[in-house]
Scaffold this motif. Structure first.
Motif, mmCIF file in Angstrom:
data_model
loop_
_atom_site.group_PDB
_atom_site.id
_atom_site.type_symbol
_atom_site.label_atom_id
_atom_site.label_comp_id
_atom_site.label_asym_id
_atom_site.label_seq_id
_atom_site.Cartn_x
_atom_site.Cartn_y
_atom_site.Cartn_z
ATOM 1 N N SER A 135 1.027 -0.972 -0.362
ATOM 2 C CA SER A 135 -0.087 0.379 -0.142
ATOM 3 C C SER A 135 1.057 1.608 0.019
ATOM 4 O O SER A 135 0.364 2.096 -0.833
ATOM 5 N N LEU A 136 1.890 0.763 0.666
ATOM 6 C CA LEU A 136 2.751 2.395 0.334
ATOM 7 C C LEU A 136 3.457 2.745 -0.743
ATOM 8 O O LEU A 136 3.338 3.829 -1.238
ATOM 9 N N ILE A 137 4.018 1.354 -1.277
ATOM 10 C CA ILE A 137 4.647 1.441 -2.307
ATOM 11 C C ILE A 137 3.434 2.263 -3.142
ATOM 12 O O ILE A 137 3.901 3.463 -3.860
ATOM 13 N N GLU A 138 1.907 1.311 -3.570
ATOM 14 C CA GLU A 138 1.232 1.771 -4.971
ATOM 15 C C GLU A 138 0.684 3.590 -4.066
ATOM 16 O O GLU A 138 0.794 4.700 -4.866
ATOM 17 N N ARG A 139 1.009 3.982 -2.674
ATOM 18 C CA ARG A 139 0.267 5.630 -2.864
ATOM 19 C C ARG A 139 1.127 6.080 -3.419
ATOM 20 O O ARG A 139 1.731 7.143 -3.651
ATOM 21 N N TYR A 140 2.890 5.575 -3.004
ATOM 22 C CA TYR A 140 4.001 6.850 -3.081
ATOM 23 C C TYR A 140 4.048 6.179 -4.883
ATOM 24 O O TYR A 140 4.624 7.657 -5.259
ATOM 25 N N ARG A 141 3.651 5.623 -5.471
ATOM 26 C CA ARG A 141 3.847 5.985 -7.179
ATOM 27 C C ARG A 141 2.952 7.045 -7.617
ATOM 28 O O ARG A 141 3.103 7.911 -8.405
ATOM 29 N N ARG A 142 1.490 7.105 -7.062
ATOM 30 C CA ARG A 142 0.246 7.484 -7.233
ATOM 31 C C ARG A 142 0.592 9.176 -6.837
ATOM 32 O O ARG A 142 0.600 10.174 -7.867
ATOM 33 N N VAL A 143 1.337 9.214 -5.849
ATOM 34 C CA VAL A 143 1.759 10.886 -5.372
ATOM 35 C C VAL A 143 2.797 11.464 -6.220
ATOM 36 O O VAL A 143 2.311 12.775 -6.312
ATOM 37 N N THR A 144 3.656 10.397 -6.580
ATOM 38 C CA THR A 144 4.423 10.731 -6.581
ATOM 39 C C THR A 144 4.041 11.304 -9.078
ATOM 40 O O THR A 144 4.939 12.544 -9.500
ATOM 41 N N LEU A 145 3.051 10.888 -9.056
ATOM 42 C CA LEU A 145 2.714 10.144 -10.547
ATOM 43 C C LEU A 145 1.488 12.022 -10.386
ATOM 44 O O LEU A 145 1.982 13.251 -11.260
ATOM 45 N N GLU A 146 1.286 12.104 -9.628
ATOM 46 C CA GLU A 146 0.399 13.237 -9.157
ATOM 47 C C GLU A 146 1.073 14.752 -8.966
ATOM 48 O O GLU A 146 1.031 16.044 -9.406
ATOM 49 N N THR A 147 2.482 14.465 -8.510
ATOM 50 C CA THR A 147 3.094 15.649 -8.264
ATOM 51 C C THR A 147 4.078 16.153 -10.035
ATOM 52 O O THR A 147 3.971 17.597 -10.081
ATOM 53 N N TYR A 148 4.197 14.834 -10.127
ATOM 54 C CA TYR A 148 5.426 15.510 -11.978
ATOM 55 C C TYR A 148 4.912 14.892 -13.040
ATOM 56 O O TYR A 148 5.461 15.172 -13.982
#
Length: 1050
Positions: free
Chosen positions: A986-999
Motif C-alpha cells: 500500500s505504501l508503494i502504491e500510494r508513493y507511485r500515485r502521489v509522485t505521478l500526481e506531483t510530477y
C-alpha cells in the motif's frame, strides 16, 4: 515853568503804581536786580564772531545808541491809553498825543494781550507759562518786581540795562548832533541866552521821556507853543535822516570829557567807539574793502593810536578832521545803488550781532524766560534800525529764531514756550529760504540752522541720556526744531538734494531714524557696561546671572520704555518709530549673542540661561515691531527683515542634541564593555537576569531625569531624538544578548543519504552509523561546547534579561509622561502624540531575542545536551529495546532546572519550544535517522505509545501546557504515525500515485527521486519514500533497488 522842569522826572507806570505818589528817584529805576547766570558753553553764536575785541556789553551799548537815534528821528502815531482793570481808580482821562510826537515817547498799553505773543504761543510773565518739568517758577513776577517804564524809550532803557546817566548823555549828544545839522535852527539858537538854551534842552528831554503823560504833571501846550514851541518843533523835526550820518563819529565829536564822571570812563567809552568804527568800516564793511586802500590804512593807524592815547575830538582839531575824512570816505562807499546812507553798521556779522542785542531786549529783565507784554510796540521800534543795520524781514526772522532758541538754551531749557516759539518762527524762516537764493543770506541761514541742529542733535542722538518721562515734552519741541532745521538745510540749501528728485529723500524720516538708532546704540552700550558691572558685583553670590542674561532683561525694559515714553512722540515724524527702535536693539543684542553662540562648546546652565533670555527678548521685540507696523503698506515686513532671527532656540537645540549624542555614545560604550564582561550567571541576583541590564536601565533612567532637568524650553520637541537614541542602545543590547547563542539549524543534525534497509544489515550498521552520526553532530555544535556563557542556565538568564528590559519599557514610558506633565514647555498635543515618547525598536528586538533564545534552548537540550539518549539511542537497532523513556527522564530533569531559572511569564514559551523541538526530533528519528534505524509494521504500536508518553510529559497531568497547544504542535507527528502500520504494498502504491500526481506525465517512464523538503506530510512523495527506506521489508528493498538503485548502506 520852573515847577514844570522840577517835576519832569521819570514817570510811573500807570499799570503798577498808584497815581498820587512822589516820583521815583532816578537810581530806583536804573538799578536792576542781578541777572541769573546764563550758560551756553556748547552753543556758539552762528551769527559770526567779530574780528575785534567788542564784548556783549559793548555791542549792547552801541545797539542802544542806534535804537535811540533812529527812534528819535522817526515820527510816531498817536496812542490811546487803555487803563489796567486792576488799577481802575487811576486817572484815565488823558489826551491823545500830537501826531508829531517822537515815536520814542509813545505811551505803552499792556492791558490788551500782545498779538505777537499770541502768534508765538507765549504767555505773559507770571501767568502760568509752561515750564519744563523740574524748573522753578518765574522769578521776579508779582510783588517786589521793578516797576515798569511808561514809555517805549524808558522800557527799552530798562530792558537793555542802560543807566539814566548814560541815556541822558546819549540824548544830549543826539541833540547836539541835530543842532549841528540845521543852519536855521543854529541861527535861532544864537538868539537864546545860555539859561534859555538849558530850559529848551530840558524841555526836549522831557518830551523825549514823555513824562508829560504822568498823572502829576499836565503838559501845557500853550506854554510850548507860546514860548519855545517853534524852536522845540524844529528840534524834533531836524536830523531825521540819522542813517546819513556815522553815529559813532558824531558821538565822538559831540561828547567831551565833561560829559563823563571821570577820565577813565571817558577813555573806556572812546576806545569802545573806536572799536565800533574799526569793526564797521575796516573789519566787517558792508562793501568789501581793498586792503591797499590808503584811506583804510590811515583810519587803521588812527584807531591803533587811539588805543594807546585818547585823541582830541574838538571840531577844529586836526586829528578829528583826519578821522572824519577817513570815516566818511569809507562809509560813503556803495555797492552801486544810489543812496545817501552811510554804511558803518550794516556789514555782516556786526549788524547781526547788534540786532541780536536789540532782540534780546524783548525778554523781561526780571524773568529771563519771559517775553515782555509790550513786545509788539518794542519790536516795531526795533525794526526802525533796519536801515542802519542793513536788515530785512528775512534776516529779522532768522535772528529772532536764533534769539528765542538761544534764550531757551541759556535759561536752562526751563521754558518750553520759548522752544515752541522758536519752532514757530522757524516756519517763517523755511518760507523765506524758498524765496531767495542770496548767497550771503544762505550762508548765515546755514550757519544758524547748523548751530541749532548741532545742539539739538547732541541731545537727540543720545536722547535716552537727556530725556525721560518727566521732561519728554521738551524732547518733542527739540525734535520738531531739529527736524525743521534739517529739512531747510537739506531741501533749500543742499545742492545734492536739488540734483535728486524730492521723492527719493525723506529728510525728516531719515533724521528721526538716525536719532532712534544712534540713541539706542548708545543706551545699549551703557546697559551692557552696567550688566558687566552687575555681574562682577555679584560674582561671589550663589548662582549669579550671566552678563548677557542681565543684558537681555535690561534691553527688554529699554524697549518697553521706548515704546511707552519716546515712540508716541517720535511717531509724529516717523510712523514706525517703535519698529525702528526694536530693530536697532535687536541688531545690537544680536551682535553679542551671535559671538556668544559661536563660542559655546557644550551645554551649560549659563549657556541655556543666556539663550533662553535671548529668545524671550527676541519674541518681545518682534511683537513690538509687529504691533507698530500693523498699518504699514507691507505689514511690517521691512522692519522684520531687519531682524534676522537669533536662532537661540536652534542653538539650544543643537547644544541639547550634542548633549544627547554624548550621553548616548557613553551609553553604547558602556553596553559594549559590560556585555563583553557579562557571564550571565543565574546566581547573580534572585530575579535571574544580568546585572548589566540593571545598569543599562539605571543609566537610561538617569539620562531621562537629567534631560528633563535641563533648563530648556523644548523638552517635547527634542524628546524624540533622545528616545530614538535610547531605543537604539537598548536594541543594540538586546541584539548583542542573543547573538552567538545558536538557532535551530545550529543543533539539528544533517539528514543522512537515503538507503534501503535489509534485516541482515540492520545490526551491523548500528555501531558504525552511530559513530559516524555522533561525529557529524559534534562537529556542528563544537563551537558551543567551549563557552560556559552559552549553557542552558546562561541562555535562560539572557531570556530573563530581555524580558526584564521589555517589561521596564512600560515603566520608562510612564515616567516620561510624568516628566512631560511637569515640563513648562509641554502642550496638550505632546501627550496625544504617543510615538514621540515610546520605544519602537527595543520591544520588537526583545521579543525576537526571547524567541530566538527560547528556540536555541529547546533545540540545544534536545539535539545537543540529550543527544546521547535521543539522537544516538532512540530506536537504534530493535525499536522495542531502545524506547523513549530515557529521553523523557532527561527532558523532565532539564525542565525542572529551567523552571527554577526562567521567569514565570516566559516559562510557557520555553517549555513550548522544548516540546516542539522534541516533536521535530521524534519525526527526524523516524524519517531521517539513518541506516541504523529500521521499522516494521508491528513496531507502530511501540512508536505510538512512546509519542503519547512524550505528550504526557508536557501535559503533566494538567499542570503543564494546555491540551490545545500540545495538539497544535503534534499535528504533523499524528498524521505521520498511521503510515507505520500501513503495509508495504500500500505504501508503494500510494508513493507511485502521489509522485505521478506531483510530477505528471514526465514521471510515467521513470519515477523521479523527490527532493527532501523537511515538511513531513502523508501526501508528500519524499515522506512516503523515506517510509519505504526505513521499512524493514524485502518488498520495499527490492522496489527501491529497482526504481532508484539505492544502496543498502552508506
Amino acid at each position: 515853568m520852573a515847577s514844570l522842569f522840577r517835576d519832569l522826572s521819570l514817570g510811573h507806570s500807570k499799570r503798577e503804581s498808584p497815581p498820587l505818589k512822589p516820583p521815583l528817584k532816578p537810581q530806583q529805576l536804573s538799578i536792576m536786580p542781578p541777572k541769573p547766570t546764563i550758560t551756553t558753553a556748547d552753543l556758539d553764536s552762528p551769527l559770526g564772531q567779530l574780528a575785534t575785541q567788542l564784548t556783549d556789553p559793548d555791542l549792547r551799548s552801541t545797539a542802544y545808541e542806534i535804537f535811540v537815534a533812529v527812534c528819535r528821528t522817526s515820527s510816531g502815531k498817536p496812542l490811546t491809553y487803555t487803563p489796567n482793570p486792576s488799577n481802575s481808580d487811576s486817572t484815565t482821562n488823558h489826551s491823545n498825543h500830537s501826531p508829531n510826537s517822537p515815536a520814542l515817547q509813545r505811551s505803552l498799553t499792556s492791558a490788551a494781550a500782545s498779538k505777537m505773543k499770541k502768534a508765538l504761543g507765549l504767555k505773559s510773565p507770571g501767568s502760568g507759562s509752561r515750564k519744563s518739568p523740574g524748573s522753578g517758577s518765574s522769578s521776579g513776577s508779582g510783588q517786589g518786581k521793578v516797576r515798569r517804564a511808561l514809555t517805549v524809550g524808558e522800557l527799552m532803557r530798562a530792558q537793555m540795562r542802560v543807566s539814566e546817566t548814560v541815556d541822558s548823555r546819549i540824548r544830549r549828544a543826539l541833540l547836539r548832533i541835530a543842532a549841528g545839522q540845521g543852519k536855521t535852527l543854529s541861527s535861532k539858537l544864537r538868539l537864546l541866552d545860555s539859561y534859555a538854551f538849558d530850559r529848551l534842552f530840558l524841555l526836549y528831554l522831557s518830551v523825549e521821556s514823555f513824562i508829560v503823560c504822568s498823572a502829576e504833571v499836565a503838559f501845557d501846550h500853550s506854554h510850548v507853543h507860546g514860548c519855545f514851541g517853534p524852536l522845540l518843533m524844529c528840534l524834533l523835526q531836524v536830523g531825521r535822516r540819522i542813517e546819513s550820518v556815522v553815529l559813532p563819529l558824531e558821538l565822538l565829536q559831540q561828547l567831551k570829557l565833561s560829559d563823563f564822571t571821570d577820565q577813565q570812563e571817558y577813555e573806556v567809552w572812546q576806545k569802545r567807539t573806536m572799536k565800533v568804527l574799526e569793526a564797521g568800516l575796516l573789519l566787517h564793511p558792508h562793501v568789501p574793502l581793498d586792503r591797499s586802500n590808503p584811506t583804510s590804512q590811515r583810519l587803521r593807524q588812527i584807531i591803533q593810536g587811539a588805543m594807546d592815547r585818547p585823541i582830541e575830538t574838538g571840531k577844529n582839531n586836526e586829528s578829528m578832521q583826519v578821522l572824519r575824512s577817513a570815516v566818511m570816505s569809507l562809509a560813503s562807499r556803495s555797492d552801486g545803488s544810489l543812496s545817501e546812507i552811510c554804511h558803518w553798521a550794516d556789514g555782516i556779522p556786526l549788524n547781526l550781532r547788534l540786532y541780536e542785542m536789540l532782540l534780546q531786549a524783548c525778554f523781561d529783565v526780571n524773568d529771563e524766560t519771559s517775553v515782555i507784554d509790550e513786545i509788539d510796540e518794542l519790536m516795531e521800534h526795533i525794526k526802525k534800525t533796519w536801515t542802519i543795520l542793513g536788515m530785512n524781514q528775512m534776516l529779522h526772522n532768522l535772528c529772532f529764531t536764533w534769539v528765542l532758541f538761544h534764550r531757551f538754551v541759556a535759561t536752562g531749557q526751563a521754558e518750553t514756550d520759548l522752544l515752541d516759539a522758536a519752532d514757530g518762527q522757524l516756519a517763517e524762516v523755511a518760507r523765506d529760504a524758498k524765496t531767495t537764493k542770496d548767497p550771503q543770506y544762505s550762508k548765515i541761514l546755514s550757519s544758524t540752522l547748523s548751530s541749532i541742529l548741532g545742539w539739538a542733535e547732541k541731545r537727540l542722538l543720545a536722547y535716552h541720556d537727556t530725556f525721560d518721562s518727566r521732561n519728554v515734552e521738551t524732547m518733542q519741541g527739540i525734535v520738531s526744531l531739529g527736524v525743521s532745521a534739517a529739512k531747510i538745510l537739506v531741501e533749500d540749501i543742499s545742492n545734492e538734494y536739488r540734483r535728486k528728485r524730492k521723492g527719493e529723500v525723506d529728510v525728516v524720516r531719515t533724521r528721526i531714524d538716525t536719532y532712534i538708532r544712534s540713541s539706542l546704540r548708545t543706551a545699549f552700550a551703557q546697559r551692557m557696561e552696567k550688566a558687566d558691572s552687575s555681574r562682577r558685583a555679584s560674582k561671589n553670590q550663589p548662582n549669579p546671572l550671566p552678563v548677557l542674561a542681565i543684558l537681555a532683561k535690561d534691553v527688554g525694559e529699554l524697549a518697553v520704555n521706548e515704546k511707552q515714553v519716546f515712540s508716541p512722540i517720535l511717531k509724529r515724524w516717523h510712523p514706525f518709530s517703535a519698529g525702528v527702535a526694536v530693530a536697532t536693539l535687536h541688531a545690537c543684542y544680536g551682535n553679542e549673542i551671535k559671538q556668544f553662540i559661536s563660542g559655546i562648546a557644550e551645554l551649560t546652565p549659563d549657556a541655556v540661561q543666556v539663550l533662553r533670555a535671548a529668545d524671550k527678548l527676541e519674541k518681545d521685540l518682534v511683537q513690538i515691531a509687529v504691533e507698530d507696523s500693523v498699518d504699514s503698506d507691507d505689514g511690517g515686513k521691512a522692519i522684520i527683515r531687519e531682524m534676522p532671527p537669533y536662532e537661540a532656540e536652534a542653538a539650544i537645540a543643537d547644544l541639547v542634541k550634542a548633549w544627547i549624542k554624548a550621553r548616548l555614545d557613553r551609553l553604547k560604550e558602556w553596553v559594549d564593555r559590560n556585555l563583553q564582561q557579562e557571564v550571565w550567571n543565574p546566581q547573580a541576583n534572585q530575579e535571574g537576569y544580568a546585572p548589566s541590564a540593571v545598569e543599562v536601565l539605571r543609566i537610561i533612567d538617569e539620562t531621562l531625569d537629567a534631560y528633563f532637568q535641563l533648563p530648556i524650553p523644548m523638552h517635547p520637541v527634542l524628546l524624540p531624538d533622545l528616545m530614538t537614541g535610547l531605543d537604539r542602545c537598548l536594541q543594540y543590547y538586546a541584539t548583542k544578548a542573543k547573538s552567538g547563542c545558536g538557532s535551530r539549524n545550529t543543533y539539528v543534525p544533517t539528514m543522512p543519504a537515503l538507503t534501503r534497509c535489509t534485516m541482515e544489515s540492520k545490526f551491523a550498521w548500528k555501531k558504525k552509523e552511530k559513530s559516524a552520526n555522533t561525529q557529524k553532530r559534534n562537529s556542528q555544535v563544537a563551537i558551543m561546547n567551549g563557552d560556559n556563557s552559552f549553557g542552558v542556565p546562561q541562555l535562560c538568564v539572557r531570556i530573563n534579561t530581555l524580558h526584564r528590559i521589555r517589561s521596564e519599557l512600560d515603566v520608562l514610558e510612564k515616567r516620561i509622561i510624568t516628566h512631560l506633565r511637569n515640563s513648562e514647555s509641554a502642550h496638550a498635543e505632546d501627550f496625544s502624540n504617543g510615538l514621540a515618547k515610546k520605544f519602537e525598536l527595543t520591544p520588537a528586538a526583545c521579543i525576537e531575542g526571547v524567541q530566538a533564545l527560547s528556540e536555541a534552548v529547546a533545540y540545544k537540550i534536545v539535539f545537543h545536551d540529550l543527544s546521547h539518549v535521543f539522537w544516538d539511542g532512540l530506536y537504534v537497532g530493535e525499536p522495542s529495546s531502545s524506547r523513549i523513556e530515557p529521553f523523557i527522564q532527561e527532558v523532565e530533569r532539564n525542565l525542572l532546572i529551567i523552571s527554577n531559572i526562567i521567569h514565570e511569564r516566559v516559562r510557557p514559551r520555553v517549555v513550548t519550544d522544548i516540546m516542539r523541538a522534541s516533536f521535530d526530533g521524534f519525526l527526524l528519528v523516524l524519517l531521517a535517522g539513518g541506516p541504523s534505524r529500521a521499522f516494521m509494521c508491528q513496531d507502530s504500536q511501540v512508536i505510538e505509545d512512546d509519542f503519547k508518553s512524550l505528550k504526557d510529559l508536557f501535559w503533566a497531568n494538567g499542570d503543564g501546557l494546555h491540551t490545545d497547544l500540545i495538539d497544535k504542535f503534534s499535528t504533523t507527528v499524528r498524521s505521520i504515525l498511521p503510515l507505520f502500520r500501513t503495509d508495504t504494498e500500500s505504501l508503494i502504491e500510494r508513493y507511485r500515485r502521489v509522485t505521478l500526481e506531483t510530477y505528471g506525465s514526465s514521471a510515467r517512464s521513470k519515477l523521479p527521486l523527490p527532493p527532501t523538503s523537511g515538511q513531513w506530510n502523508p501526501t508528500d512523495p519524499n515522506t512516503l519514500l523515506r517510509m519505504l527506506c526505513y521499512r524493514n521489508d524485502e518488498a520495499a528493498s527490492r522496489y527501491l533497488k529497482k526504481t532508484y538503485n539505492l544502496p543498502k548502506k552508506l
